[in-house]
Design an enzyme around this catalytic site. Structure first.
Site, PDB file in Angstrom:
ATOM      1  CD  GLN A  79       7.041  -3.655  -0.067  1.00 11.98           C
ATOM      2  OE1 GLN A  79       6.688  -2.801  -0.876  1.00 11.98           O
ATOM      3  NE2 GLN A  79       8.006  -4.544  -0.334  1.00 11.98           N
TER       4      GLN A  79
ATOM      5  CB  ALA B 180      -0.930  -0.023   1.207  1.00  7.04           C
ATOM      6  CB  SER B 181       0.049   4.832   0.056  1.00  4.13           C
ATOM      7  OG  SER B 181      -0.785   4.793   1.201  1.00  4.13           O
TER       8      SER B 181
ATOM      9  CG  ASP C  21      -8.256   1.583   6.184  1.00  2.00           C
ATOM     10  OD1 ASP C  21      -9.116   1.822   5.317  1.00  2.00           O
ATOM     11  OD2 ASP C  21      -7.046   1.500   5.920  1.00  2.00           O
TER      12      ASP C  21
END
Length: 399
Positions: free
Chosen positions: A35, A31-32, A182
């Site tokens: 990882q 992801a941003s 999330d």
């Protein structure tokens, strides 16, 4: 992998081969911010290793500054749109998400809070090999919560998973005021428990949580009670207490993703139709200035709650379990318990606390009875449909 090795070396002071028996170069997910890699410790335990991208810390402050400049530019071009709240939220939440020790603490806190749910699994944190930029946790396999094919293959009941998810988040929001914000499908896995074979939800990525104040949590409880039981006076009162002012009908529609007509009739009366869904999508663009105004005035705690609601609703839509009466009743149970607990804390006598407990028990009994009646009604309808189909298949032979 060179950057992954660098971060692990800087944070843990050792090379990968010194820390792990094996380490998969290909990440399980990226992801941003980070990882995740699968690895095996020298004692044989399989773990998931979350490694932060090396330049994220330095880049994040520049990203927020750029966001602030862009939002101010939008404000100059379109005065009706207020998005400074987006910058404020990023400034507050991004540093917390970049601290993996904070994520580990959140994971342990929610695991303790929801320990009575035997269908929930939160991976254990390995603190001895965790830092602000590297997080080691128990490795748990499963399919994504929106993967119907995986659930059918593994004989996992979709409705049971949806019910569990609703119970879990209702408990977080209404009872504990500590909310995992999330729940996209990559962070919510499902599996059969290895020991019992029962369905289990695995909750991952605990970097982003919202802590609700007691005043907000209780107002939100009252608001959802009003929505579920079609109390329009209560809906207006508690929407306005939460900053919606005269936009409370729009606020109710945003919370429920239902039309105002459906809200007035009762959101548990009928599921969302394709026509209603299309109407909501088409009308949303017309109300963008009002939506922007509303988001700018509600308490900041509401913003992540709205995001969480949308993610959960997306999962329910994919699973085909959206807006079931049972999910609303589970929410109402949590609201009743939360409000009763608050009243008992403020009660000044044993008699008053006992009175509140009896009232709570009676309200919960009413919900149980209502749910039973709904099941009987559904069963009776199924029997009628079955009998009608049987009659129709026999009718030609009689002729």
């Amino acid at each position: 992998m060179q950057e992954v090795r660098q971060v692990i070396r800087e944070e843990l002071g050792k090379e990968i081969h010194d820390l792990f028996l094996s380490f998969d170069d290909t990440p399980l997910g990226a992801a941003s911010l980070a990882q995740v890699h699968k690895a095996v410790l020298h004692d044989g335990r399989t773990v998931a290793v979350k490694v932060q991208h090396p330049k994220v810390q330095a880049q994040s402050s520049k990203d927020i500054l750029l966001m602030e400049v862009l939002v101010l530019a939008v404000k100059q071009l379109f005065p009706d749109f207020e998005f400074m709240w987006l910058v404020d939220e990023a400034k507050k939440n991004l540093p917390l998400e970049l601290d993996f020790l904070n994520e580990g603490r959140n994971a342990e806190k929610v695991a303790h809070m929801l320990r009575h749910f035997n269908f929930l699994k939160v991976p254990q944190i390995h603190w001895e090999l965790s830092t602000k930029r590297v997080l080691l946790m128990e490795f748990v396999e499963g399919g994504q919560v929106n993967d119907r094919a995986y659930m059918e293959k593994n004989q996992i009941d979709v409705n049971e998973i949806s019910c569990h998810l609703g119970k879990m988040y209702s408990e977080m929001i209404f009872v504990n005021g500590f909310v995992h914000c999330d729940p996209h499908p990559g962070n919510v896995l499902v599996r059969k428990r290895p020991d019992t074979g029962k369905a289990e939800i695995v909750l991952l990525d605990h970097g982003l949580y919202q802590v609700l104040t007691e005043e907000f949590r209780l107002d939100y409880c009252h608001l959802w009670q009003s929505l579920i039981w079609t109390d329009m006076d209560g809906l207006k009162q508690y929407s306005q207490r939460l900053g919606a002012a005269d936009l409370y009908p729009l606020f109710a529609c945003m919370l429920t993703a239902r039309s105002w007509d459906s809200v007035k009739r009762g959101i548990g009366q009928a599921p969302v139709s394709a026509t209603e869904d299309s109407e909501i999508r088409n009308n949303a663009a017309c109300y963008l200035p009002e939506i922007s105004q509303l988001l700018n005035h509600v308490p900041r705690q509401m913003l992540l709650i709205l995001k969480t609601n949308d993610l959960l609703r997306s999962i329910e839509t994919t699973l085909g379990t959206r807006s079931s009466a049972s999910s609303f009743l589970n929410m109402s149970r949590c609201c009743i318990r939360a409000l009763a607990e608050h009243k008992k804390r403020d009660a000044d006598s044993f008699f008053r606390r006992t009175q509140i407990s009896f009232s709570e028990a009676f309200s919960l009994w009413q919900i149980n009875l209502h749910e039973l009646l709904l099941r009987v009604k559904a069963l009776r309808l199924a029997c009628w449909v079955s009998a009608l189909l049987g009659w129709l298949t026999r009718a030609p032979h009689r002729m």
